[in-house]
Design a protein around this motif. Sequence first.
Motif, mmCIF file in Angstrom:
data_model
loop_
_atom_site.group_PDB
_atom_site.id
_atom_site.type_symbol
_atom_site.label_atom_id
_atom_site.label_comp_id
_atom_site.label_asym_id
_atom_site.label_seq_id
_atom_site.Cartn_x
_atom_site.Cartn_y
_atom_site.Cartn_z
ATOM 1 N N GLY A 1 -2.369 7.537 27.862
ATOM 2 C CA GLY A 1 -0.984 7.193 28.151
ATOM 3 C C GLY A 1 -0.015 7.509 27.031
ATOM 4 N N ILE A 2 1.261 7.542 27.405
ATOM 5 C CA ILE A 2 2.369 7.742 26.466
ATOM 6 C C ILE A 2 3.162 6.440 26.420
ATOM 7 C CG2 ILE A 2 4.482 9.048 26.035
ATOM 8 C CD1 ILE A 2 3.083 11.375 27.559
ATOM 9 N N PHE A 3 3.498 5.977 25.232
ATOM 10 C CA PHE A 3 4.052 4.639 25.059
ATOM 11 C C PHE A 3 5.404 4.660 24.344
ATOM 12 C CE2 PHE A 3 -0.513 4.302 25.339
ATOM 13 C CZ PHE A 3 -0.727 3.197 26.153
ATOM 14 N N GLU A 4 6.221 3.667 24.672
ATOM 15 C CA GLU A 4 7.430 3.390 23.905
ATOM 16 C C GLU A 4 7.027 2.463 22.759
ATOM 17 O OE1 GLU A 4 10.467 4.684 24.278
ATOM 18 O OE2 GLU A 4 9.658 5.917 25.911
ATOM 19 N N ILE A 5 7.158 2.941 21.545
ATOM 20 C CA ILE A 5 6.699 2.207 20.362
ATOM 21 C C ILE A 5 7.904 1.684 19.596
ATOM 22 C CG2 ILE A 5 5.500 2.466 18.147
ATOM 23 C CD1 ILE A 5 3.918 4.780 19.704
ATOM 24 N N VAL A 6 7.864 0.406 19.237
ATOM 25 C CA VAL A 6 8.965 -0.203 18.483
ATOM 26 C C VAL A 6 8.398 -0.837 17.214
ATOM 27 C CG1 VAL A 6 10.907 -1.798 18.525
ATOM 28 C CG2 VAL A 6 10.148 -0.724 20.660
ATOM 29 N N LEU A 7 8.920 -0.428 16.060
ATOM 30 C CA LEU A 7 8.506 -0.960 14.758
ATOM 31 C C LEU A 7 9.728 -1.560 14.072
ATOM 32 C CD1 LEU A 7 6.483 2.171 13.565
ATOM 33 C CD2 LEU A 7 5.575 0.177 14.764
ATOM 34 N N GLN A 8 9.511 -2.612 13.292
ATOM 35 C CA GLN A 8 10.619 -3.218 12.552
ATOM 36 C C GLN A 8 10.322 -3.218 11.063
ATOM 37 O OE1 GLN A 8 12.285 -6.718 14.246
ATOM 38 N NE2 GLN A 8 13.412 -7.302 12.414
ATOM 39 N N PHE A 9 11.316 -2.763 10.276
ATOM 40 C CA PHE A 9 11.198 -2.687 8.823
ATOM 41 C C PHE A 9 12.326 -3.510 8.185
ATOM 42 C CE2 PHE A 9 9.451 1.200 10.542
ATOM 43 C CZ PHE A 9 8.308 1.431 9.788
ATOM 44 N N PRO A 10 12.066 -4.145 7.043
ATOM 45 C CA PRO A 10 13.169 -4.763 6.298
ATOM 46 C C PRO A 10 14.098 -3.665 5.763
ATOM 47 C CG PRO A 10 11.157 -4.786 4.996
ATOM 48 C CD PRO A 10 10.771 -4.292 6.351
ATOM 49 N N ALA A 11 15.252 -4.068 5.223
ATOM 50 C CA ALA A 11 16.236 -3.079 4.760
ATOM 51 C C ALA A 11 15.626 -2.050 3.814
ATOM 52 C CB ALA A 11 17.397 -3.804 4.081
ATOM 53 N N ASN A 12 14.729 -2.515 2.958
ATOM 54 C CA ASN A 12 13.993 -1.620 2.073
ATOM 55 C C ASN A 12 12.506 -1.827 2.339
ATOM 56 O OD1 ASN A 12 13.281 0.123 0.048
ATOM 57 N ND2 ASN A 12 13.701 -1.295 -1.633
ATOM 58 N N PRO A 13 11.796 -0.850 2.937
ATOM 59 C CA PRO A 13 12.092 0.580 2.988
ATOM 60 C C PRO A 13 12.761 1.078 4.273
ATOM 61 C CG PRO A 13 9.853 0.239 3.662
ATOM 62 C CD PRO A 13 10.408 -1.132 3.393
ATOM 63 N N GLY A 14 13.346 0.200 5.075
ATOM 64 C CA GLY A 14 13.923 0.628 6.343
ATOM 65 C C GLY A 14 14.944 1.746 6.206
ATOM 66 N N GLU A 15 15.866 1.622 5.219
ATOM 67 C CA GLU A 15 16.877 2.663 5.028
ATOM 68 C C GLU A 15 16.232 3.977 4.610
ATOM 69 O OE1 GLU A 15 19.955 2.739 5.761
ATOM 70 O OE2 GLU A 15 20.334 0.626 6.218
ATOM 71 N N HIS A 16 15.200 3.884 3.780
ATOM 72 C CA HIS A 16 14.451 5.082 3.368
ATOM 73 C C HIS A 16 13.856 5.775 4.590
ATOM 74 C CE1 HIS A 16 11.396 7.454 1.132
ATOM 75 N NE2 HIS A 16 10.593 7.088 2.114
ATOM 76 N N ILE A 17 13.288 4.994 5.496
ATOM 77 C CA ILE A 17 12.595 5.550 6.661
ATOM 78 C C ILE A 17 13.576 6.200 7.626
ATOM 79 C CG2 ILE A 17 11.294 4.881 8.749
ATOM 80 C CD1 ILE A 17 9.919 2.774 6.833
ATOM 81 N N ARG A 18 14.713 5.571 7.862
ATOM 82 C CA ARG A 18 15.624 6.131 8.862
ATOM 83 C C ARG A 18 16.397 7.350 8.335
ATOM 84 N NH1 ARG A 18 21.187 3.099 10.410
ATOM 85 N NH2 ARG A 18 22.087 2.776 8.350
ATOM 86 N N ASN A 19 16.331 7.616 7.048
ATOM 87 C CA ASN A 19 16.967 8.810 6.490
ATOM 88 C C ASN A 19 16.024 10.000 6.414
ATOM 89 O OD1 ASN A 19 19.495 7.666 6.090
ATOM 90 N ND2 ASN A 19 18.905 6.804 4.122
ATOM 91 N N ARG A 20 14.849 9.886 7.073
ATOM 92 C CA ARG A 20 13.863 10.964 7.022
ATOM 93 C C ARG A 20 13.331 11.292 8.404
ATOM 94 N NH1 ARG A 20 14.564 8.825 2.431
ATOM 95 N NH2 ARG A 20 14.100 9.933 0.492
ATOM 96 N N PHE A 21 12.818 12.502 8.512
ATOM 97 C CA PHE A 21 12.264 12.933 9.796
ATOM 98 C C PHE A 21 10.762 12.649 9.834
ATOM 99 C CE2 PHE A 21 10.075 15.978 12.477
ATOM 100 C CZ PHE A 21 10.756 15.819 13.668
ATOM 101 N N TRP A 22 10.330 11.937 10.878
ATOM 102 C CA TRP A 22 8.913 11.636 11.060
ATOM 103 C C TRP A 22 8.390 12.164 12.405
ATOM 104 C CZ3 TRP A 22 7.301 9.690 6.540
ATOM 105 C CH2 TRP A 22 8.210 8.962 5.765
ATOM 106 N N ASN A 23 9.266 12.138 13.420
ATOM 107 C CA ASN A 23 8.831 12.497 14.759
ATOM 108 C C ASN A 23 10.051 12.905 15.589
ATOM 109 O OD1 ASN A 23 8.218 11.378 17.786
ATOM 110 N ND2 ASN A 23 6.349 12.123 16.815
ATOM 111 N N LYS A 24 9.861 13.854 16.510
ATOM 112 C CA LYS A 24 10.988 14.367 17.300
ATOM 113 C C LYS A 24 11.676 13.281 18.119
ATOM 114 C CE LYS A 24 9.261 19.094 17.747
ATOM 115 N NZ LYS A 24 8.742 20.103 18.677
ATOM 116 N N SER A 25 10.925 12.279 18.549
ATOM 117 C CA SER A 25 11.502 11.265 19.443
ATOM 118 C C SER A 25 12.142 10.091 18.697
ATOM 119 C CB SER A 25 10.417 10.733 20.389
ATOM 120 O OG SER A 25 9.462 9.968 19.672
#
Length: 347
Positions: free
Chosen positions: A256-280
């Motif tokens: 199956g293909i899933f909708e995945i939701v992860l939660q990060f605190p502000a640090n490293p959250g800001e680091h993560i959202r400023n980078r490319f990990w996956n097309k979706s």
Amino acid sequence: MKSPQEIALKIYFLLKEKPYTVEDLFHKLKTLDIQISKRSVYRYLEKLEHSLNSEEETIEIEVEEKNKKTFFISTNSKDIKISQSDWVSYINNNYIFQSNYNFSIEEKEINKKIVDFIQAKAPIKSQIVSNLKLKNDYYEATSFGELIMNDKHKKVLFKLLYYLSNNCSIGVVKYSDSVVQNSNIPVLNEELIPLKIWYHRGNYSLSFFSIEEEKIHTLELDMIEAINYHSKTAEKLNNKEIIPPTFGYHPPIVDGIFEIVLQFPANPGEHIRNRFWNKSQRFEKLEDGSIQMYLTSEINIELIGWISMWLDNVKILKPEVLKNHFMEKLNNMVLINADKLDAINNG
């Protein structure tokens, strides 16, 4: 009174002549009897940016001291022509094997044309920085985890490129000793249609469609000792339709293909959202500053490994099946390091 179109054209031709700040444009337009506010100048700049043909012209923005911005219009160079044969030669002889072979004079000329072409398309500031040719003291490219390609790897990859470009199916003649007992790899000499070559995190992997199993296999380059021609493929498969959305290239551990939701605190959250990990990937910043990340993907060992990398900086919100597999891996690690379980051979 001048129309919005006339004002836009006037700003366009001013920026073609030389760089202007918004302040400079405001005063210059005043001398031309165009009375608009500085806020309106910004609006015209935004409209111009969206109306330009980006293949021919772009609005360049240089940020100076105290966030002072200078705007000007640059014309993308069209003088350099790269033929189809130039591109083919570059891809075959440079892109993959540039560090392993001595180039001929013709190949060096092709490389120079491509470098010039790329530089001509780059923003002005990028061109200046690239021309500085900084010393190695200021720059280091990490090769962490990168495959050290020997002659066997190069031969397999080169043959695969040839078969892929000529729409041929292949057979694996021999696997590496470490994976011969792996039930997730296709049998020897089975007809496989090459689908895609992945260069992912410094390593090459190869995706094939098995005619017999009607299934996709993705193999790391160092898993294969040798491949050979099998037959001319009767029909070409649509890679976009056949390869499902996935995180990396490893096979799924659950259907199956899933909708995945992860939660990060502000640090490293800001680091993560400023980078490319996956097309979706997409992100949402919550009121408390934390970051929620959304992915659409199969669940595989690489996704679990990537989540593990963030240790206690991440929380899996959904789906439940991902939480369960994650907990299973954590429990296995506890047992292995307590000498109650052997390390599992399923990589």
